[in-house]
Design a protein around this motif. Sequence first.
Motif, PDB file in Angstrom:
ATOM      1  N   GLU A  12       0.619  -1.188  -0.112  1.00 18.23           N
ATOM      2  CA  GLU A  12       0.435  -0.233   0.122  1.00 18.23           C
ATOM      3  C   GLU A  12       0.962   1.002   0.255  1.00 18.23           C
ATOM      4  O   GLU A  12       1.877   1.065   0.610  1.00 18.23           O
ATOM      5  N   LEU A  13       0.756   2.187  -1.003  1.00 21.47           N
ATOM      6  CA  LEU A  13       0.869   3.679  -0.854  1.00 21.47           C
ATOM      7  C   LEU A  13       0.010   4.265  -0.921  1.00 21.47           C
ATOM      8  O   LEU A  13      -0.151   4.856  -2.552  1.00 21.47           O
ATOM      9  N   GLU A  14      -0.582   5.675   0.159  1.00 18.06           N
ATOM     10  CA  GLU A  14      -0.663   6.521  -0.350  1.00 18.06           C
ATOM     11  C   GLU A  14      -0.345   7.354   0.003  1.00 18.06           C
ATOM     12  O   GLU A  14       0.853   7.866   0.366  1.00 18.06           O
ATOM     13  N   ASP A  15      -0.399   8.868  -0.511  1.00 18.33           N
ATOM     14  CA  ASP A  15       0.023  10.303   0.133  1.00 18.33           C
ATOM     15  C   ASP A  15      -1.088  11.180  -0.917  1.00 18.33           C
ATOM     16  O   ASP A  15      -1.155  11.832  -1.629  1.00 18.33           O
ATOM     17  N   PRO A  16      -1.767  11.921   0.363  1.00 17.39           N
ATOM     18  CA  PRO A  16      -2.229  12.931  -0.326  1.00 17.39           C
ATOM     19  C   PRO A  16      -2.201  13.864  -1.369  1.00 17.39           C
ATOM     20  O   PRO A  16      -2.284  15.221  -1.911  1.00 17.39           O
ATOM     21  N   SER A  31       0.790  13.671  -3.165  1.00 18.43           N
ATOM     22  CA  SER A  31       1.475  13.321  -4.098  1.00 18.43           C
ATOM     23  C   SER A  31       0.475  13.150  -5.195  1.00 18.43           C
ATOM     24  O   SER A  31      -0.351  13.003  -4.643  1.00 18.43           O
ATOM     25  N   SER A  32       1.548  13.431  -5.763  1.00 18.64           N
ATOM     26  CA  SER A  32       0.763  13.240  -7.023  1.00 18.64           C
ATOM     27  C   SER A  32       0.404  11.704  -7.710  1.00 18.64           C
ATOM     28  O   SER A  32       1.343  11.071  -7.225  1.00 18.64           O
ATOM     29  N   GLN A  67       3.487   6.841  -8.596  1.00 18.49           N
ATOM     30  CA  GLN A  67       3.930   5.212  -8.604  1.00 18.49           C
ATOM     31  C   GLN A  67       5.313   5.140  -8.627  1.00 18.49           C
ATOM     32  O   GLN A  67       6.365   4.065  -9.166  1.00 18.49           O
ATOM     33  N   GLN A  68       6.178   6.928  -9.214  1.00 16.70           N
ATOM     34  CA  GLN A  68       7.732   6.898  -8.788  1.00 16.70           C
ATOM     35  C   GLN A  68       8.062   6.104  -7.648  1.00 16.70           C
ATOM     36  O   GLN A  68       9.002   5.251  -7.769  1.00 16.70           O
ATOM     37  N   ALA A  69       7.591   6.265  -6.645  1.00 19.30           N
ATOM     38  CA  ALA A  69       7.618   5.408  -5.190  1.00 19.30           C
ATOM     39  C   ALA A  69       7.916   4.401  -5.636  1.00 19.30           C
ATOM     40  O   ALA A  69       8.654   3.218  -4.504  1.00 19.30           O
ATOM     41  N   MET A  75      12.352  -2.329  -7.042  1.00 22.61           N
ATOM     42  CA  MET A  75      13.168  -2.350  -8.010  1.00 22.61           C
ATOM     43  C   MET A  75      14.319  -2.635  -7.107  1.00 22.61           C
ATOM     44  O   MET A  75      15.193  -3.502  -6.602  1.00 22.61           O
ATOM     45  N   MET A  76      14.128  -1.960  -5.899  1.00 22.64           N
ATOM     46  CA  MET A  76      15.574  -1.902  -4.785  1.00 22.64           C
ATOM     47  C   MET A  76      15.086  -3.627  -4.380  1.00 22.64           C
ATOM     48  O   MET A  76      16.174  -3.738  -3.928  1.00 22.64           O
ATOM     49  N   GLY A  77      13.774  -3.852  -3.638  1.00 20.57           N
ATOM     50  CA  GLY A  77      13.733  -4.919  -3.642  1.00 20.57           C
ATOM     51  C   GLY A  77      14.508  -6.380  -4.509  1.00 20.57           C
ATOM     52  O   GLY A  77      14.897  -7.680  -3.970  1.00 20.57           O
ATOM     53  N   SER A  78      14.253  -6.414  -5.902  1.00 21.98           N
ATOM     54  CA  SER A  78      14.469  -7.091  -6.556  1.00 21.98           C
ATOM     55  C   SER A  78      15.861  -7.060  -7.370  1.00 21.98           C
ATOM     56  O   SER A  78      16.154  -7.644  -7.723  1.00 21.98           O
ATOM     57  N   MET A  79      16.662  -5.763  -7.243  1.00 23.20           N
ATOM     58  CA  MET A  79      17.998  -6.227  -7.358  1.00 23.20           C
ATOM     59  C   MET A  79      18.757  -6.131  -5.918  1.00 23.20           C
ATOM     60  O   MET A  79      19.930  -5.969  -6.565  1.00 23.20           O
ATOM     61  N   ALA A  80      18.772  -7.032  -5.455  1.00 26.80           N
ATOM     62  CA  ALA A  80      19.535  -6.649  -3.679  1.00 26.80           C
ATOM     63  C   ALA A  80      19.832  -7.705  -3.657  1.00 26.80           C
ATOM     64  O   ALA A  80      19.806  -9.285  -4.395  1.00 26.80           O
ATOM     65  N   PRO A  81      21.263  -7.843  -4.825  1.00 23.69           N
ATOM     66  CA  PRO A  81      21.733  -9.432  -3.828  1.00 23.69           C
ATOM     67  C   PRO A  81      22.054 -10.043  -3.208  1.00 23.69           C
ATOM     68  O   PRO A  81      21.709  -9.420  -2.118  1.00 23.69           O
TER      69      PRO A  81
END
Length: 180
Positions: A60-64, A66-67, A72-74, A80-86
Motif C-alpha cells: 500500500e502506498l498513499e499520500d494525499p 503526492s501526484s 507510481q515512481q515511489a 526495484m530495490m527489492g528485486s535488485m538486492a544481491p
Amino acid sequence: MRIVLAAPIALGLALAACGETGSADADGDGVISAEEMTAAVADREPMQPGNYQLSMEVLELEDPESSPEELQQARAFFEMMGSMAPPQCMTEEDLNGGMMDIAESMQNGDCEVTSMNSAGSNMNAEMSCQSDGGGTATVTVDSTQTATSSEMTMTAVEAAEGGERRLSMRIGMERTGDCS
C-alpha cells in the motif's frame, strides 16, 4: 513520500529477528529500551548464518500531497530495490548482535519502540517515529522467523494535509545456502 522510512525499515528488520514470549516492556514504562529488546531476543531460535536473499513488496502506498505519477515512481523505486538486492552473506553476528546494534542506534535516533510482543516464531511491534516535517509517524511491524527465513509486514502511517500518508511493505529474507 515524506515519511522517514530508512530508520523504521532498519529497525523493522532488526525487530523481525525477535522471538521471546510476551511483552518486551519488562519495566512497564510504555517504551521498549535497547536493553529490553536485547533481553527479548535472548531465548529465540537463532537464524542460521549463510547467504540470504532479500525481497520487498509494496502492499500500500498513499499520500494525499503526492501526484499519482509520484506515487507510481515511489512504488517502482521500492520494488526495484527489492528485486535488485544481491544475496548477502550474513554471519552469526549480523543476524544476532548486529541486528540489535541497529535497533539500539534507532532507539537513540528518530524512533521509539512503544510496544513489542512475541510468541514462538511470531512478533509484533509498534514504533513512534519523527517525520521530516516534525510530525510523528506510527509504524507497526508483524513478523515471522524461522532458522532460515524471516518475513515482515511493516506499515507506516503519518498525518498529512488532506488525509494520511501510508506505506505498507512486505520484506522477506530467505537463506539460499552457505556463504562462499
